[in-house]
Every structure is written in C-alpha cells, then in structure tokens.
Design an enzyme around this catalytic site. Structure first.
Site, short mmCIF file in Angstrom:
data_model
loop_
_atom_site.label_atom_id
_atom_site.label_comp_id
_atom_site.label_asym_id
_atom_site.label_seq_id
_atom_site.Cartn_x
_atom_site.Cartn_y
_atom_site.Cartn_z
N SER A 147 0.85 -1.21 -0.02
CA SER A 147 0.01 -0.10 -0.35
C SER A 147 0.85 1.11 -0.11
O SER A 147 1.98 1.38 0.10
CB SER A 147 -1.00 0.02 1.12
OG SER A 147 -0.17 0.11 2.21
N VAL A 200 0.92 3.78 2.26
CA VAL A 200 1.25 4.60 3.44
C VAL A 200 1.94 3.71 4.08
O VAL A 200 2.93 4.25 4.91
CB VAL A 200 0.04 5.09 4.43
CG1 VAL A 200 0.38 5.53 5.65
CG2 VAL A 200 -0.83 6.05 3.52
N CYS A 201 1.72 2.27 4.26
CA CYS A 201 2.50 1.50 5.24
C CYS A 201 3.99 1.28 5.11
O CYS A 201 4.75 1.23 6.08
CB CYS A 201 1.79 -0.15 4.69
SG CYS A 201 0.10 -0.19 5.29
N PRO A 202 4.71 1.17 3.69
CA PRO A 202 6.02 1.38 3.83
C PRO A 202 6.62 2.44 4.40
O PRO A 202 7.69 2.01 5.19
CB PRO A 202 6.58 1.63 2.24
CG PRO A 202 5.09 1.03 1.66
CD PRO A 202 3.87 1.45 2.43
N GLU A 260 5.80 3.59 7.12
CA GLU A 260 6.05 3.07 8.83
C GLU A 260 6.69 1.98 8.94
O GLU A 260 7.66 2.16 10.13
CB GLU A 260 4.57 2.64 9.27
CG GLU A 260 3.54 3.84 9.34
CD GLU A 260 2.06 3.09 9.77
OE1 GLU A 260 1.72 3.66 10.89
OE2 GLU A 260 1.80 1.87 9.71
#
Length: 191
Positions: A47, A49-51, A53
């Site tokens: 996705s 946004v996830c990378p 984080e």
C-alpha cells in the site's frame, strides 16, 4: 472495548522472520517474561502509506531493542505476500531490508481479537454472511509488557500513519511507571 490492563490475546500464526524465513508457529508467548512487545497492525502489503511506517520502525529498531522491546507487524495478508513485499526494493514501494517479524492473519482472527478489523461480519436480510466495511486491519498499536499485559493501545484510521517517537515515549512511560511506581504527567519525557 479496550485491551489495556488485560492479558494480550494470544495467537499462533504463520510469520515471516528476518525478512526470509517462514515459520508456522509464531506466538507472542515466546517473549513473555523476557521482552516488551510493540505489536502493530497495518492495512495491506504494497500500500502507499504502510512502507513509510515500516522504514520508520526499522530505522528506530535499535531504540526499541535498547528498551528491551521487540517490534512485530501484523496484517491480514498472507505470508507469501509478506515475503514478496520484503523482497521488493524500497524504490519500488517495497520494504526490502525489514528484519522484524511480520505475522500473517489471513483468517482475520487476530485483528478481531485485538479490535482492529476495519469492519465486521454480519448476516444480510437473506441470512447470508457478509462483511461490512474493509476486511483489513486498521492501524492498531499495542505495547505489551513482560507479563503479557496490554499497557497501551492506539488505533488510527487507514490513512493516518503512526509517529514512532510517540510510541517510544509511551514505551518509556510504561517502563518508568513499572520500575519506579511514579506516574508520568502530561508531556513527560524520559530523562
């Protein structure tokens, strides 16, 4: 309902370890009595946004380790998806180089037990089971102490990424209280 002050829901699941090895019996029980656990749920592999984080957690992994804590990620994606994502270079929206465990919650039971599934199963007017909402995890963060008790939880919507400094501050505060018995007032920071 909050999990804070309750034993963390236990599970045994498939997980990707050290970005390479798939194990079928990953459990938080292995850390009980030894380590604090920062368990974080995220919506989906690959996705947008996830990378961000993942890179932030990985860059600060030593800060967690020096506090006696491990970081564990969990989503409703499969172990094969986790492995493919970890094998994808960063410049191609991958998380190559991530070393902390990634749990595969394909049954969605872990997300349900932790209260972070982005929807729910319901029966429609014809008595058929359906899912309302998004069948993926919200961004849940749980700090679990060495006794296996949830001491902190935070749940964000899919589009709002976490701030690693806040999680470290909360971990410091939990540990400070457990070690000294002193409460942590507003804006408290570890000395």
């Amino acid at each position: 309902m909050t999990l804070v002050s309750h034993k963390a829901p236990q599970f045994q699941a498939t997980a990707l370890i050290d970005g390479q090895k798939i194990v079928n019996d990953f459990s938080l029980a292995q850390y009980e009595g030894e380590k604090y656990v920062v368990l974080f749920f995220y919506p989906k592999d690959f996705s947008g946004v996830c990378p961000t984080e993942f890179w932030a957690f990985q860059e600060r992994l030593a800060d967690f380790e020096k506090r006696g804590a491990v970081v564990v990620g969990c989503s409703c994606d499969s172990d094969a998806a986790h492995k493919a994502w970890v094998s994808t270079p960063r410049d191609k929206n991958g998380i190559e180089g991530i070393t902390f465990p990634l749990v595969a919650d394909t049954s969605k039971t872990i997300a349900i037990d932790y209260g972070v599934l982005g929807g729910e199963y319901v029966y429609d007017e014809n008595g058929k089971l359906a899912f309302e909402g998004a069948p993926i995890s919200l961004r849940g963060t749980f700090i679990i102490n060495k006794n296996g008790v949830v001491m902190y939880e935070s749940v964000n919507f899919f589009t709002v990424a976490r701030d690693i400094d806040i999680i470290l501050r909360e971990l410091d505060a939990v540990q400070h209280f457990e070690q000294s018995g002193e409460v942590c007032l507003a804006n408290w920071k570890k000395a």
